[in-house]
Design a protein around this motif. Structure first.
Motif, short mmCIF file in Angstrom:
data_model
loop_
_atom_site.label_atom_id
_atom_site.label_comp_id
_atom_site.label_asym_id
_atom_site.label_seq_id
_atom_site.Cartn_x
_atom_site.Cartn_y
_atom_site.Cartn_z
N LEU A 48 0.85 -1.19 0.00
CA LEU A 48 0.00 0.00 0.00
C LEU A 48 0.89 1.25 0.00
O LEU A 48 1.75 1.41 0.86
N ARG B 212 -0.33 7.33 -3.14
CA ARG B 212 -1.13 7.08 -4.34
C ARG B 212 -2.62 7.26 -4.07
O ARG B 212 -3.09 7.11 -2.94
N TYR C 9 -6.28 5.64 -4.83
CA TYR C 9 -6.91 4.38 -5.19
C TYR C 9 -8.39 4.62 -5.46
O TYR C 9 -8.94 5.68 -5.17
N LYS D 291 -12.77 8.12 -5.69
CA LYS D 291 -11.33 8.19 -5.47
C LYS D 291 -11.06 8.26 -3.96
O LYS D 291 -11.83 8.87 -3.21
N VAL E 198 -10.77 -2.01 -2.24
CA VAL E 198 -9.86 -0.99 -2.78
C VAL E 198 -9.31 -1.52 -4.10
O VAL E 198 -8.85 -2.67 -4.18
N ASP F 115 -6.83 -0.88 -7.58
CA ASP F 115 -5.72 -0.18 -8.24
C ASP F 115 -6.21 0.22 -9.63
O ASP F 115 -6.47 -0.63 -10.48
N GLU F 116 -6.35 1.53 -9.87
CA GLU F 116 -6.91 2.00 -11.13
C GLU F 116 -6.04 1.63 -12.33
O GLU F 116 -6.55 1.44 -13.44
#
Length: 429
Positions: free
Chosen positions: A343, A347, A349, A359, A414, A416-417
């Motif tokens: 993590l 950033r 997520y 977001k 969650v 990760d784009e």
């Protein structure tokens, strides 16, 4: 006598669906237990049983290796362990079941979290020769953290401990001492031999000193999902249905809000509030596959028609008026990190809560839990399988309940784009 033969066909009750999880340390007999449960309840197909017999004979075994029923991956068969979560479905005629067999190794903790997230009951196996181990504590902690309402401790391999009542009593006392530290209060204990079938479906001949129910009797009598307490109505909108059919003028003004009822129930005429707008209206109709019905209940997919025209889109939530969830852009949660990539606090997520995406950025890590010792430790980032108390700041509000009150609206994932992979799973405090 099988479970189905115990009741005449016309008298079979329907106890609903039960999702349960088997977990414990490596080689405690989880896969064998599931195989025994399906074998003795006569729910294994004949061709599957023949294939298991042939494989067992090739291994030089005198009896059928029932663990083959769930250990389907080639790597698992070669190593004799469970790596992935194996799911099996069966029915006794009085109840339908979904079984999740979770892996026992520490490095597969994330797989166990995945399996436990939807379970209504957890069977925690303990080898009678080894007693309470670190992995026993780890899985018990996760089951408690993930809000599984029913916990059954199965002391397995009693045949290798001479079916000793003293051994069973000692393990029970050790487990209760640990469970009290975690706040686990409602635990049931059962001695068994999954290999020989004692106290799984049938009572067997070796545990006559135990006067409690068999494992199947416990499963059959466990309360159905969503029946233990009154829940608030939560309906995240998944899709807005606006049929375009010029040949049917009745559909011109049709606007239905489709989704799955996460909890509670709703009836035609009930007053509801739409979030985030806060607009209030009443339920004009409830439809399933185009047919009107009087009410909608938890886990049912329905279409709601409202009395007033309100701007509603995917990600909004319909609740009963007076039973509002928390509308918030900041959440405190217990987070299980699932990704091999740590993590990164810097950033952004994507946080997905019910049908709503927003977001999210990490605002802080309060502590990380050492799963082996249950101690709270400071941490600046999280690695795979870490569990921590964290805080997220959100770009858009979500409509949340504490996880302890509602698993449906108290949980999130969650994402990760950049890869679209699920990297974390959380439970709102």
């Amino acid at each position: 006598m099988s479970a189905i033969e115990r009741f005449p066909v016309e008298a079979l009750p329907d106890n609903g669906l039960l999702r349960f999880l088997t977990c414990g340390s490596v080689d405690d007999g989880k896969s064998t237990l599931i195989g025994r449960l399906l074998f003795d309840s006569k729910t294994i197909l004949v061709d599957t049983l023949h294939a298991m017999k042939r494989t067992s004979e090739r291994r030089g075994l005198d009896i059928v290796d029932l663990s083959l029923l769930t250990d389907g991956l080639q790597a698992e068969r070669e190593q004799g362990i469970t790596i992935d979560v194996a799911y099996r479905y069966f029915t006794t005629g009085t109840r339908k079941y979904i079984i999740a067999d979770a892996p026992g190794h520490e490095q597969y903790t994330r797989n166990m979290v995945t399996a436990a997230s939807t379970a209504d009951l957890a069977i925690i196996l303990i080898d009678a020769r080894k007693g309470v181990l670190t992995q026993t504590r780890r899985h018990s902690y996760l089951a408690h953290l993930l809000g599984i309402p029913q916990i059954v401790v199965a002391v397995n391999k009693m045949d290798l401990a001479d079916y000793s009542p003293e051994t069973f009593a000692r393990i029970k006392a050790d487990y209760l001492a640990f469970a009290n530290q975690l706040g686990i209060t409602d635990v049931r204990f059962i001695p068994m031999s999954a290999l020989h079938g004692d106290m799984v479906v049938d009572r067997g001949d070796h545990l006559d000193w135990y006067d409690g129910p068999t494992l199947l009797e416990i499963l059959e009598s466990t309360p159905a999902v969503h029946s233990e307490h009154t829940e608030k109505f939560r309906f995240p909108v998944q899709y807005v249905c606006r049929p375009q059919d010029s040949a049917n003028p009745e559909l011109h003004d049709y606007r239905g809000f489709m989704g799955r009822v996460e909890s509670g129930e709703l009836r035609i005429g009930d007053a509801v509030t739409v979030l985030p707008s806060g607009r209030e209206t009443r339920v004009k109709d409830i439809q399933v596959l185009g047919e009107s019905q009087a009410r909608a209940v938890a886990e049912q997919s329905v279409t709601l028609l409202l009395a007033d025209e309100i701007d509603i889109s995917r990600g909004d939530m319909i609740v009963k008026t007076g039973e509002l969830p928390q509308v918030t852009k900041q959440i405190d949660a217990m987070l299980c990190w699932l990704s091999e990539s740590p993590l990164d606090p810097r950033r952004k997520y994507l946080l997905r809560h019910t049908t709503r995406d927003t977001k999210a950025m990490l605002a802080g890590i309060e502590f990380r839990v050492d799963i082996n010792t249950m101690e709270r430790q400071t941490a600046e980032r999280l690695a795979m399988n870490d569990i921590a108390r964290v805080r997220f700041k959100l770009a858009q509000p979500i409509f949340a309940d504490p996880y302890a009150e509602s698993r449906g609206t108290g949980a999130f994932i969650v994402i990760d784009e950049s890869s679209n992979n699920t990297v974390g799973a959380g439970m709102i405090a």
